[in-house]
Design a protein around this motif. Structure first.
Motif, mmCIF file in Angstrom:
data_model
loop_
_atom_site.group_PDB
_atom_site.id
_atom_site.type_symbol
_atom_site.label_atom_id
_atom_site.label_comp_id
_atom_site.label_asym_id
_atom_site.label_seq_id
_atom_site.Cartn_x
_atom_site.Cartn_y
_atom_site.Cartn_z
ATOM 1 N N TYR A 223 32.143 7.535 43.894
ATOM 2 C CA TYR A 223 31.638 7.100 42.785
ATOM 3 C C TYR A 223 32.208 7.284 41.389
ATOM 4 O O TYR A 223 32.766 6.446 40.412
ATOM 5 C CB TYR A 223 30.105 7.206 42.450
ATOM 6 C CG TYR A 223 29.402 6.351 43.678
ATOM 7 C CD1 TYR A 223 29.631 5.477 44.108
ATOM 8 C CD2 TYR A 223 27.800 7.118 43.927
ATOM 9 C CE1 TYR A 223 28.853 4.720 45.063
ATOM 10 C CE2 TYR A 223 27.012 6.567 44.864
ATOM 11 C CZ TYR A 223 27.416 5.370 45.288
ATOM 12 O OH TYR A 223 26.751 4.579 46.154
ATOM 13 N N LEU B 191 26.450 9.181 35.399
ATOM 14 C CA LEU B 191 27.847 8.091 35.137
ATOM 15 C C LEU B 191 27.315 6.760 35.196
ATOM 16 O O LEU B 191 27.598 5.825 34.480
ATOM 17 C CB LEU B 191 28.244 8.214 36.432
ATOM 18 C CG LEU B 191 29.620 9.222 36.711
ATOM 19 C CD1 LEU B 191 30.115 8.895 38.188
ATOM 20 C CD2 LEU B 191 30.741 8.944 35.511
ATOM 21 N N ARG B 192 25.973 6.354 35.876
ATOM 22 C CA ARG B 192 25.445 4.950 35.809
ATOM 23 C C ARG B 192 24.864 4.734 34.336
ATOM 24 O O ARG B 192 25.067 3.698 33.911
ATOM 25 C CB ARG B 192 24.425 4.805 36.956
ATOM 26 C CG ARG B 192 24.909 4.707 38.142
ATOM 27 C CD ARG B 192 23.734 4.138 39.188
ATOM 28 N NE ARG B 192 24.294 3.627 40.384
ATOM 29 C CZ ARG B 192 24.150 4.457 41.413
ATOM 30 N NH1 ARG B 192 23.704 5.818 41.460
ATOM 31 N NH2 ARG B 192 24.550 4.057 42.693
ATOM 32 N N LEU C 57 29.074 0.701 41.004
ATOM 33 C CA LEU C 57 28.824 1.857 41.583
ATOM 34 C C LEU C 57 27.538 1.446 42.803
ATOM 35 O O LEU C 57 26.603 2.070 42.626
ATOM 36 C CB LEU C 57 28.193 3.139 40.937
ATOM 37 C CG LEU C 57 29.084 3.529 39.639
ATOM 38 C CD1 LEU C 57 28.527 4.919 38.939
ATOM 39 C CD2 LEU C 57 30.432 3.980 40.562
ATOM 40 N N ALA D 55 27.805 -0.523 35.293
ATOM 41 C CA ALA D 55 27.111 0.511 36.364
ATOM 42 C C ALA D 55 26.983 -0.217 37.605
ATOM 43 O O ALA D 55 26.996 0.230 38.814
ATOM 44 C CB ALA D 55 25.719 0.704 35.981
ATOM 45 N N LEU E 114 27.933 4.194 32.070
ATOM 46 C CA LEU E 114 28.671 2.814 32.238
ATOM 47 C C LEU E 114 27.912 1.654 31.758
ATOM 48 O O LEU E 114 28.512 0.730 31.524
ATOM 49 C CB LEU E 114 28.881 2.826 33.628
ATOM 50 C CG LEU E 114 30.076 3.814 34.381
ATOM 51 C CD1 LEU E 114 30.052 3.825 35.888
ATOM 52 C CD2 LEU E 114 31.474 3.639 33.800
ATOM 53 N N SER F 83 34.716 5.141 38.835
ATOM 54 C CA SER F 83 34.327 5.055 37.278
ATOM 55 C C SER F 83 35.524 5.286 36.395
ATOM 56 O O SER F 83 35.495 5.205 35.283
ATOM 57 C CB SER F 83 33.166 5.760 37.237
ATOM 58 O OG SER F 83 33.453 7.148 37.207
#
Length: 224
Positions: free
Chosen positions: A209, A110-111, A121, A118, A114, A213
């Motif tokens: 998280y 995810l990070r 998060l 990011a 993004l 997102s």
């Protein structure tokens, strides 16, 4: 890249992580268990010290901010793999370990996706507690391996009846079997309980998280 004491501690923690696995590849038990436990506990302690010293001495850096969470994840992931293998892959350890590993990979993805977003998060207090409980659980389960090995060695040559009589106090306990039997059982219960608690917190923080997102994951949503 800034080489100060906090960053050096972080690098040492990162390098200690594979040492936990190498201990079981290169050393016989229980030396492997002891080496892995010492490495893991030592590395876990640096996790607190590097952040504390960086803040106290005003030595925070982009390099440290980048490497610190990576070192934590590498240490936990490798140590979890070792614990699962060393305990014989029982359901009570395998399932929570799978949840933890899945979440760590998922959130890292995810990070990465993004990118500049990011930052939304940010590590929460609950996530920090999650990491702490993960480390304590792994340390306790590594200690369980030491107690289990000692019990097995000290009861070697004794049949089940004799072992039972010693544990019941009927026969003299020259090898401290009762102590290692109790320590083995209690460390297993504590370790399994903590790893399940860590898995629950891991799932909760991972879901948090993911929800944060969501606006960036929808087609036609916010750009990023």
């Amino acid at each position: 890249m800034t080489w100060n004491i906090p960053n050096i501690l972080t690098v040492l923690r990162l390098l200690a992580a594979p040492g936990v696995a190498l201990a079981f590849l290169l050393l016989p038990r229980p030396f492997a268990d002891w080496a892995a436990l010492i490495l893991f506990v030592g590395a876990s302690v640096t996790d607190w010290f590097d952040g504390y010293l960086a803040r106290k001495w005003n030595q925070t850096s982009r390099f440290g901010a980048m490497l610190d969470p990576i070192a934590d994840k590498v240490m936990v992931v490798i140590a979890l793999m070792v614990v699962v293998a060393a305990t014989g892959m029982p359901f009570l350890v395998m399932l929570p370990a799978t949840v933890i590993l899945f979440r760590e990979v998922f959130v890292s993805g995810l990070r990465e996706f993004l990118g500049e977003q990011a930052g939304l998060l940010q590590v929460t207090k609950l996530a920090k507690w999650k990491t702490t409980i993960q480390m304590v659980a792994i340390a306790v389960l590594l200690a369980h391996g030491i107690f289990a090995h000692e019990f097995g060695m000290r009861s070697m040559g004794m049949d089940a009846l004799m072992t039972s009589r010693v544990l019941e106090g009927v026969e003299a306990d020259h090898g401290n079997l009762r102590y290692y039997w109790m320590a083995m059982g209690q460390s297993w219960i504590a370790g399994v309980g903590l790893i399940w608690l860590a898995a629950v917190l891991t799932f909760v923080t991972g879901w948090d998280y993911f929800m944060k997102s969501m606006p960036f994951l929808r087609d036609g949503g916010q750009d990023g």
